[in-house]
Write a protein that holds these residues in place. Structure first.
Motif, PDB file in Angstrom:
ATOM      1  N   ARG A  41      -2.845  -3.102  -0.097  1.00 43.09           N
ATOM      2  CA  ARG A  41      -1.472  -3.403   0.320  1.00 43.09           C
ATOM      3  C   ARG A  41      -0.479  -3.358  -0.829  1.00 43.09           C
ATOM      4  NH1 ARG A  41      -2.215  -8.707   3.750  1.00 43.09           N
ATOM      5  NH2 ARG A  41      -4.251  -8.625   2.793  1.00 43.09           N
ATOM      6  N   SER A  42      -0.977  -3.424  -2.065  1.00 43.13           N
ATOM      7  CA  SER A  42      -0.063  -3.363  -3.200  1.00 43.13           C
ATOM      8  C   SER A  42      -0.374  -2.142  -4.047  1.00 43.13           C
ATOM      9  CB  SER A  42      -0.154  -4.631  -4.055  1.00 43.13           C
ATOM     10  OG  SER A  42      -1.364  -4.649  -4.773  1.00 43.13           O
ATOM     11  N   GLN A  43       0.579  -1.793  -4.876  1.00 42.60           N
ATOM     12  CA  GLN A  43       0.417  -0.659  -5.765  1.00 42.60           C
ATOM     13  C   GLN A  43      -0.399  -1.077  -6.978  1.00 42.60           C
ATOM     14  OE1 GLN A  43       4.211   0.980  -6.766  1.00 42.60           O
ATOM     15  NE2 GLN A  43       4.922   1.006  -4.668  1.00 42.60           N
ATOM     16  N   GLN A  44      -0.712  -0.104  -7.807  1.00 41.55           N
ATOM     17  CA  GLN A  44      -1.426  -0.369  -9.057  1.00 41.55           C
ATOM     18  C   GLN A  44      -0.633  -1.393  -9.872  1.00 41.55           C
ATOM     19  OE1 GLN A  44      -4.264   1.318  -9.970  1.00 41.55           O
ATOM     20  NE2 GLN A  44      -4.484   0.626 -12.059  1.00 41.55           N
ATOM     21  N   PRO A  45      -1.267  -2.484 -10.305  1.00 41.85           N
ATOM     22  CA  PRO A  45      -0.528  -3.474 -11.099  1.00 41.85           C
ATOM     23  C   PRO A  45      -0.108  -2.887 -12.441  1.00 41.85           C
ATOM     24  CG  PRO A  45      -2.858  -4.045 -10.976  1.00 41.85           C
ATOM     25  CD  PRO A  45      -2.646  -2.859 -10.090  1.00 41.85           C
TER      26      PRO A  45
END
Length: 126
Positions: A41-45
């Motif tokens: 759900r999130s992009q690469q940190p």
């Protein structure tokens, strides 16, 4: 999202026997930070986020990103390697130094300061 990152976060969380939520909060993020990474759900940190997460997961950012196969990473300070006996005697302190060394080498001074503060707090508790 990087499959290696997901796998290695899972490995470290399991090895440390902590929850995704706890690791996320200790790294200074919202409770669902790791869950969002694992589920895609999130992009690469970013590098700073990865460094904070690595600090909590007691590994190097390079390990999480798949750039190293050694969770501890390579530590050299001004060209001097830390011996394995030093590592066995105080693994948490050595890990913190490895993370700080890597952060400083990449120019992430503020993230290094955060890692130092966390390490000092942990030492004070012991």
């Amino acid at each position: 999202m990087n499959a290696i990152l997901k796998e290695r976060i899972g490995e470290r969380v399991s090895a440390l026997k902590i929850s995704w939520r706890r690791a996320s909060l200790e790294a200074g993020f919202e409770a669902g930070f790791i869950q969002d990474i694992i589920t895609g759900r999130s992009q690469q940190p970013g590098e700073d986020a990865l460094a904070s997460l690595a600090s909590v997961l007691k590994c190097s950012p390079a390990y999480l990103a798949g750039q190293s196969d050694d969770p501890a990473g390579a530590l050299t300070t001004h060209g001097v390697a830390v011996s394995t006996s030093d590592t066995a005697q105080c693994p948490d302190a050595v890990m913190a130094l490895r993370i700080v060394d890597e952060l400083l080498a990449r120019g992430h001074v503020e993230a290094a300061r955060i890692a130092v503060r966390r390490a000092l707090k942990a030492i004070a508790v012991e």
